[in-house]
Design a protein around this motif. Structure first.
Motif, mmCIF file in Angstrom:
data_model
loop_
_atom_site.group_PDB
_atom_site.id
_atom_site.type_symbol
_atom_site.label_atom_id
_atom_site.label_comp_id
_atom_site.label_asym_id
_atom_site.label_seq_id
_atom_site.Cartn_x
_atom_site.Cartn_y
_atom_site.Cartn_z
ATOM 1 N N UNK A 48 19.022 12.509 16.919
ATOM 2 C CA UNK A 48 19.330 11.133 17.319
ATOM 3 C C UNK A 48 18.133 10.432 17.937
ATOM 4 N N UNK A 49 17.099 11.207 18.291
ATOM 5 C CA UNK A 49 15.884 10.636 18.875
ATOM 6 C C UNK A 49 14.710 10.661 17.903
ATOM 7 N N UNK A 50 14.998 10.824 16.603
ATOM 8 C CA UNK A 50 13.921 10.895 15.620
ATOM 9 C C UNK A 50 13.064 9.635 15.615
ATOM 10 N N UNK A 51 13.633 8.511 16.040
ATOM 11 C CA UNK A 51 12.913 7.237 16.053
ATOM 12 C C UNK A 51 12.206 6.970 17.376
ATOM 13 N N UNK A 52 12.340 7.883 18.355
ATOM 14 C CA UNK A 52 11.930 7.579 19.723
ATOM 15 C C UNK A 52 10.996 8.657 20.260
ATOM 16 N N UNK A 53 9.712 8.549 19.934
ATOM 17 C CA UNK A 53 8.744 9.538 20.389
ATOM 18 C C UNK A 53 8.557 9.505 21.902
ATOM 19 N N UNK A 54 8.752 8.341 22.510
ATOM 20 C CA UNK A 54 8.595 8.227 23.958
ATOM 21 C C UNK A 54 9.616 9.085 24.685
ATOM 22 N N UNK A 55 10.880 8.965 24.317
ATOM 23 C CA UNK A 55 11.910 9.766 24.972
ATOM 24 C C UNK A 55 11.733 11.240 24.672
ATOM 25 N N UNK B 175 2.356 -8.752 11.473
ATOM 26 C CA UNK B 175 3.321 -8.104 12.350
ATOM 27 C C UNK B 175 3.114 -6.602 12.256
ATOM 28 N N UNK B 176 3.055 -5.930 13.396
ATOM 29 C CA UNK B 176 2.929 -4.471 13.396
ATOM 30 C C UNK B 176 4.314 -3.857 13.230
ATOM 31 N N UNK B 177 4.395 -2.863 12.349
ATOM 32 C CA UNK B 177 5.670 -2.206 12.058
ATOM 33 C C UNK B 177 5.407 -0.708 12.075
ATOM 34 N N UNK B 178 5.826 -0.045 13.150
ATOM 35 C CA UNK B 178 5.368 1.316 13.386
ATOM 36 C C UNK B 178 6.487 2.233 13.841
ATOM 37 N N UNK B 179 6.414 3.484 13.405
ATOM 38 C CA UNK B 179 7.295 4.519 13.934
ATOM 39 C C UNK B 179 6.750 5.103 15.227
ATOM 40 N N UNK B 180 5.483 4.879 15.499
ATOM 41 C CA UNK B 180 4.851 5.411 16.698
ATOM 42 C C UNK B 180 5.117 4.540 17.906
ATOM 43 N N UNK B 181 4.503 4.908 19.030
ATOM 44 C CA UNK B 181 4.736 4.166 20.267
ATOM 45 C C UNK B 181 3.456 3.579 20.847
ATOM 46 N N UNK C 274 5.057 -6.983 17.553
ATOM 47 C CA UNK C 274 5.048 -5.560 17.231
ATOM 48 C C UNK C 274 6.488 -5.074 17.258
ATOM 49 N N UNK C 275 6.925 -4.453 16.171
ATOM 50 C CA UNK C 275 8.276 -3.905 16.096
ATOM 51 C C UNK C 275 8.161 -2.400 15.892
ATOM 52 N N UNK C 276 8.625 -1.642 16.881
ATOM 53 C CA UNK C 276 8.576 -0.194 16.802
ATOM 54 C C UNK C 276 9.943 0.387 16.496
#
Length: 238
Positions: free
Chosen positions: A63-70, A124-130, A145-147
């Protein structure tokens, strides 16, 4: 190939800068900080063990595959807890890591190419990273920027591409998505209905027969050259 483009969405890691040396440096800086402030944790979780734990947490929390920060924060909390150090150190530890994560070294062509692209079209930045473009210093060149973390889904999910197009107030076919990753950026972008440009710095072979990028270049500078030519063509036709 020439076609109308009214805006560009752009991947960041391994498109604008190489990510591997950034992460190696950031993890080293975090390890040094832990040795000073949480020595039990540093001893129990050297860098290789820290990476393995982060991978384990990522596998346990799809469920956190999109959230490297968490993912990173949970890793730090687990490390500190298991080592008997103060779990409150997770926040300053993450802050140290993230500051280093945003100290990137751009590819030689990137900054000048981005300036040229931004002079022509909205970016526009479109990234899976943080990565944080404000901290990195490139935000003035971008509309937004859309993460994946903010959106809630990661590329190649079509919804993140469509969310960016909506913010640009354009149809997907009017937007060119630019990135290095074959599946996340190019296949994902095509399936979402965007035009795509593969930045293939390593000159890899394209693996698919059912889908291809509209454009392929080895640098962002080559994309800027293409856009200059396309713009001159559009102007002349008008």
């Amino acid at each position: 190939m020439s076609f109308p483009v009214r805006a560009i969405t752009l991947d960041l890691d391994d498109t604008v800068w190489p990510i591997a040396p950034v992460m190696l440096r950031a993890e080293g800086i975090l390890d040094d900080w832990l040795r000073r402030h949480a020595p039990n944790t540093a001893q129990r979780f050297p860098v290789e063990a820290m990476r393995a734990l982060r991978d384990e947490i990522a596998a346990q929390r799809p469920d956190l595959a999109h959230d490297f920060t968490t993912q990173r924060r949970l890793t730090l909390e687990h490390m500190l807890r298991e080592s008997g150090d103060d779990i409150a150190l997770a926040k300053p530890a993450f802050d140290v890591f993230f500051a280093a994560r945003c100290e990137v070294e751009h590819y030689a062509d990137s900054e000048a190419a981005l300036q040229r692209l931004a002079a022509r079209l909205p970016l526009a930045a479109l990234t899976n990273g943080n990565a944080d473009l404000v901290k990195i210093g490139l935000m003035p060149l971008f509309r937004f920027q859309l993460g994946a973390r903010e959106h809630g889904r990661a590329k190649p999910d079509a919804s993140i591409f469509h969310a960016a197009c909506s913010r640009l107030e354009l149809e997907p076919a009017q937007v060119l998505h630019v990135g290095d990753d074959i599946e996340l950026d190019i296949v994902g972008g095509v399936q979402a209905g965007l035009r795509t440009c593969w930045i293939n710095r390593e000159e890899r072979r394209w693996p698919h027969t059912h889908v291809r990028p509209d454009l392929e270049f080895t640098t962002l500078a080559e994309l800027a050259d293409w856009l200059d030519t396309a713009h001159r063509t559009d102007t002349a036709a008008a």
